[in-house]
Write a protein that holds these residues in place. Sequence first.
Motif, PDB file in Angstrom:
ATOM      1  N   ALA A  76     -15.317   2.150  -6.140  1.00  0.00           N
ATOM      2  CA  ALA A  76     -13.967   2.109  -5.164  1.00  0.00           C
ATOM      3  C   ALA A  76     -12.676   1.986  -5.902  1.00  0.00           C
ATOM      4  O   ALA A  76     -11.728   2.420  -5.567  1.00  0.00           O
ATOM      5  CB  ALA A  76     -14.406   0.731  -4.206  1.00  0.00           C
ATOM      6  N   GLY A  77     -12.960   1.268  -7.166  1.00  0.00           N
ATOM      7  CA  GLY A  77     -11.603   0.868  -7.886  1.00  0.00           C
ATOM      8  C   GLY A  77     -11.038   2.571  -8.425  1.00  0.00           C
ATOM      9  O   GLY A  77      -9.908   2.568  -8.342  1.00  0.00           O
ATOM     10  N   PHE A  78     -11.895   3.108  -8.856  1.00  0.00           N
ATOM     11  CA  PHE A  78     -11.391   4.447  -9.488  1.00  0.00           C
ATOM     12  C   PHE A  78     -11.007   5.352  -8.148  1.00  0.00           C
ATOM     13  O   PHE A  78      -9.893   5.997  -8.557  1.00  0.00           O
ATOM     14  CB  PHE A  78     -12.638   5.217 -10.018  1.00  0.00           C
ATOM     15  N   VAL A  79     -11.611   5.496  -7.196  1.00  0.00           N
ATOM     16  CA  VAL A  79     -11.142   6.058  -6.076  1.00  0.00           C
ATOM     17  C   VAL A  79      -9.568   5.801  -5.556  1.00  0.00           C
ATOM     18  O   VAL A  79      -8.859   6.545  -5.238  1.00  0.00           O
ATOM     19  CB  VAL A  79     -12.253   6.039  -4.890  1.00  0.00           C
ATOM     20  N   MET A  80      -9.591   4.387  -5.605  1.00  0.00           N
ATOM     21  CA  MET A  80      -7.991   3.792  -5.199  1.00  0.00           C
ATOM     22  C   MET A  80      -7.399   4.391  -6.027  1.00  0.00           C
ATOM     23  O   MET A  80      -5.931   4.784  -5.477  1.00  0.00           O
ATOM     24  CB  MET A  80      -8.239   2.318  -4.929  1.00  0.00           C
ATOM     25  N   ILE A  81      -7.502   4.048  -7.363  1.00  0.00           N
ATOM     26  CA  ILE A  81      -6.599   4.314  -8.373  1.00  0.00           C
ATOM     27  C   ILE A  81      -6.156   5.834  -8.314  1.00  0.00           C
ATOM     28  O   ILE A  81      -4.875   6.321  -8.321  1.00  0.00           O
ATOM     29  CB  ILE A  81      -6.882   3.822  -9.749  1.00  0.00           C
ATOM     30  N   GLY A  82      -7.125   6.685  -8.347  1.00  0.00           N
ATOM     31  CA  GLY A  82      -6.948   8.113  -8.186  1.00  0.00           C
ATOM     32  C   GLY A  82      -6.136   8.574  -7.105  1.00  0.00           C
ATOM     33  O   GLY A  82      -5.093   9.430  -7.229  1.00  0.00           O
ATOM     34  N   LEU A  83      -6.339   8.204  -5.825  1.00  0.00           N
ATOM     35  CA  LEU A  83      -5.859   8.646  -4.699  1.00  0.00           C
ATOM     36  C   LEU A  83      -4.394   7.729  -4.675  1.00  0.00           C
ATOM     37  O   LEU A  83      -3.366   8.870  -4.323  1.00  0.00           O
ATOM     38  CB  LEU A  83      -6.390   8.120  -3.707  1.00  0.00           C
ATOM     39  N   MET A  84      -4.233   6.812  -5.371  1.00  0.00           N
ATOM     40  CA  MET A  84      -2.734   6.339  -5.434  1.00  0.00           C
ATOM     41  C   MET A  84      -1.876   7.063  -6.204  1.00  0.00           C
ATOM     42  O   MET A  84      -0.730   7.239  -6.211  1.00  0.00           O
ATOM     43  CB  MET A  84      -2.918   5.030  -5.656  1.00  0.00           C
ATOM     44  N   LEU A  85      -2.431   7.464  -7.354  1.00  0.00           N
ATOM     45  CA  LEU A  85      -1.558   8.157  -8.374  1.00  0.00           C
ATOM     46  C   LEU A  85      -1.300   9.411  -8.046  1.00  0.00           C
ATOM     47  O   LEU A  85      -0.003  10.004  -8.139  1.00  0.00           O
ATOM     48  CB  LEU A  85      -2.254   8.392  -9.663  1.00  0.00           C
ATOM     49  N   TYR A  86      -2.211  10.185  -7.082  1.00  0.00           N
ATOM     50  CA  TYR A  86      -1.600  11.438  -6.337  1.00  0.00           C
ATOM     51  C   TYR A  86      -0.509  11.302  -5.511  1.00  0.00           C
ATOM     52  O   TYR A  86       0.121  12.166  -5.416  1.00  0.00           O
ATOM     53  CB  TYR A  86      -3.030  11.994  -5.373  1.00  0.00           C
ATOM     54  N   VAL A  87      -0.749  10.215  -4.559  1.00  0.00           N
ATOM     55  CA  VAL A  87       0.300  10.047  -3.584  1.00  0.00           C
ATOM     56  C   VAL A  87       2.001   9.506  -4.441  1.00  0.00           C
ATOM     57  O   VAL A  87       2.818   9.984  -3.952  1.00  0.00           O
ATOM     58  CB  VAL A  87       0.035   8.729  -2.533  1.00  0.00           C
ATOM     59  N   ALA A  88       1.526   8.661  -5.516  1.00  0.00           N
ATOM     60  CA  ALA A  88       2.733   8.484  -6.143  1.00  0.00           C
ATOM     61  C   ALA A  88       3.588   9.929  -6.564  1.00  0.00           C
ATOM     62  O   ALA A  88       4.849  10.100  -6.653  1.00  0.00           O
ATOM     63  CB  ALA A  88       2.759   7.681  -7.114  1.00  0.00           C
ATOM     64  N   ALA A  89       2.569  10.788  -7.255  1.00  0.00           N
ATOM     65  CA  ALA A  89       3.084  12.310  -7.605  1.00  0.00           C
ATOM     66  C   ALA A  89       3.718  12.670  -6.655  1.00  0.00           C
ATOM     67  O   ALA A  89       4.877  13.581  -6.767  1.00  0.00           O
ATOM     68  CB  ALA A  89       2.003  12.802  -8.367  1.00  0.00           C
ATOM     69  N   THR A  90       3.276  12.571  -5.428  1.00  0.00           N
ATOM     70  CA  THR A  90       3.790  13.723  -4.191  1.00  0.00           C
ATOM     71  C   THR A  90       5.285  13.280  -3.844  1.00  0.00           C
ATOM     72  O   THR A  90       5.957  14.167  -3.175  1.00  0.00           O
ATOM     73  CB  THR A  90       2.779  13.603  -3.024  1.00  0.00           C
ATOM     74  N   THR A  91       5.732  12.073  -4.093  1.00  0.00           N
ATOM     75  CA  THR A  91       6.947  11.450  -3.627  1.00  0.00           C
ATOM     76  C   THR A  91       8.096  11.549  -4.722  1.00  0.00           C
ATOM     77  O   THR A  91       9.373  11.382  -4.577  1.00  0.00           O
ATOM     78  CB  THR A  91       6.880   9.881  -3.355  1.00  0.00           C
ATOM     79  N   SER A  92       7.527  12.310  -5.958  1.00  0.00           N
ATOM     80  CA  SER A  92       8.724  12.464  -6.970  1.00  0.00           C
ATOM     81  C   SER A  92       9.624  11.282  -7.193  1.00  0.00           C
ATOM     82  O   SER A  92      10.660  11.480  -7.005  1.00  0.00           O
ATOM     83  CB  SER A  92       9.453  13.729  -6.469  1.00  0.00           C
ATOM     84  N   PRO A  93       8.933  10.317  -7.410  1.00  0.00           N
ATOM     85  CA  PRO A  93       9.806   8.924  -7.887  1.00  0.00           C
ATOM     86  C   PRO A  93      10.793   9.005  -8.956  1.00  0.00           C
ATOM     87  O   PRO A  93      10.539   9.734  -9.785  1.00  0.00           O
ATOM     88  CB  PRO A  93       8.810   7.681  -7.869  1.00  0.00           C
ATOM     89  N   PRO A  94      11.981   8.459  -8.781  1.00  0.00           N
ATOM     90  CA  PRO A  94      12.740   8.145  -9.978  1.00  0.00           C
ATOM     91  C   PRO A  94      12.053   7.226 -11.210  1.00  0.00           C
ATOM     92  O   PRO A  94      12.667   6.400 -11.183  1.00  0.00           O
ATOM     93  CB  PRO A  94      14.140   7.797  -9.414  1.00  0.00           C
ATOM     94  N   VAL A  95      11.206   7.879 -12.084  1.00  0.00           N
ATOM     95  CA  VAL A  95      10.576   7.181 -12.888  1.00  0.00           C
ATOM     96  C   VAL A  95      11.388   6.561 -13.825  1.00  0.00           C
ATOM     97  O   VAL A  95      11.440   5.327 -14.313  1.00  0.00           O
ATOM     98  CB  VAL A  95       9.370   8.115 -13.547  1.00  0.00           C
ATOM     99  N   GLY A  96      12.656   7.400 -14.458  1.00  0.00           N
ATOM    100  CA  GLY A  96      13.503   6.963 -15.410  1.00  0.00           C
ATOM    101  C   GLY A  96      14.221   5.631 -14.825  1.00  0.00           C
ATOM    102  O   GLY A  96      14.082   4.507 -15.651  1.00  0.00           O
ATOM    103  N   GLU A  97      14.630   5.839 -13.616  1.00  0.00           N
ATOM    104  CA  GLU A  97      15.321   4.616 -13.254  1.00  0.00           C
ATOM    105  C   GLU A  97      14.670   3.370 -13.228  1.00  0.00           C
ATOM    106  O   GLU A  97      14.833   2.243 -13.253  1.00  0.00           O
ATOM    107  CB  GLU A  97      15.919   4.755 -11.891  1.00  0.00           C
ATOM    108  N   ALA A  98      13.184   3.570 -12.649  1.00  0.00           N
ATOM    109  CA  ALA A  98      12.237   2.411 -12.678  1.00  0.00           C
ATOM    110  C   ALA A  98      11.911   1.758 -14.062  1.00  0.00           C
ATOM    111  O   ALA A  98      11.767   0.549 -14.066  1.00  0.00           O
ATOM    112  CB  ALA A  98      11.054   2.877 -12.014  1.00  0.00           C
TER     113      ALA A  98
END
Length: 412
Positions: free
Chosen positions: A163-185
């Motif tokens: 369950a942990g690996f599934v959550m992390i994998g899906l969460m990373l995918y969703v994070a990538a789709t939003t194209s967040p300002p990583v540098g600013e973060a």
Amino acid sequence: MILEPIKKSTPQQKLSAAPKVNWTLMLGAAFLMATSAIGPGFLTQTTVFTQNLAASFGFVILISIILDIFAQTNVWRIIAVSEKRGQEIANMVFPGLGYVLAILIVIGGLAFNIGNIAGAGLGLNAITGISPTAGAAISAVIAVLIFVVKEAGKAMDRFTQIAGFVMIGLMLYVAATTSPPVGEAVVKSFAPDKIDIIAIVTLVGGTVGGYITFAGGHRLLDAGVKGIDSLPQVTKSSVTGILITSVMRIALFLAVLGVVSKGLQIDPANPPASVFQLAAGNVGYKIFGIVMWSAAITSVVGAAYTSVSFIQTFSEKLNKNSNWIIIGFIIISTLSFVLIGKPVKVLLLVGAINGLILPIALGTLLVAAYKKSIVGEYKHPLWLTISGVLVVIVMALMGGYTLMDQLPQLFK
């Protein structure tokens, strides 16, 4: 049965015991702790704080990770060298304190498990469309089955890891789709525009507060990982648990930040679901369902297991029937949600009390670390003591403030 008989040993035996490194157990304990922390409240808190603080929330995450590691490492190491559970150590430091600690943790675990069961129901509702009540009942059956099987401990470890690996994998995918300002973060994580102390305390309490800080430590003890020679593995496992939780927290933070930075409006009625939907449409909403269900069901398992581990040592009968008590714990939580719903005022009070459990428990264990009758010849590192005391002071002050703030709401 999950639990093995509690074996007594002398300090000399502790020094000579050299357990084999079992990475399955190490990861099992780490994931049990991490998935216990990653529940419905975790998802909502992270989303709301990111909305409020934007990229500066990265600083809150950074500071909370440091405090979490200090707290977790102290607790797990002292449990390992004493070869005793938290409540037993507390009773040896101050007679009767272990019973008080056990009562606080069981009440808190039961109250929050009602919310975890509700979250599991909402997760299945998002995935399949069935009612949250039916989803909660199905989730409870799945949780119960884990403790019915012969090798319940191994089943719990494997379930939380998957369950942990599934959550992390899906969460990373969703994070990538939003194209967040990583540098600013990254920049704001070290030079924030605003520092929110309440947010830091909330994150620390949500990650290592209440029963959560003991979850992995008790699991390792039950599996026979104990003694001074086991400390390198125990320390690695404790830090791994925090890092797993942090990866999930950072991924969700970036996903929300990506949505916020685009000026999109998050629905206040269900902030996490709104983020997933804005990020990836209907597919995102289904992903939210999977993440919510995984987060909630593993928290149900972790809360039940750890809460019962705090009372099973009080009699041999409780120890022998611990799995059935865990099952009863899950059933009571489910019936409470189905018949009553989530008692908001009770959850508020228990949440405030939960914030005080960490400083009480950690403070007690730090005292125990310097008692030879408890830890034998073990010498607790000074830097861990100092960092642990810092966490105790900070969480005691802020936990007390939160409790005083929440109490008046019970009478409105």
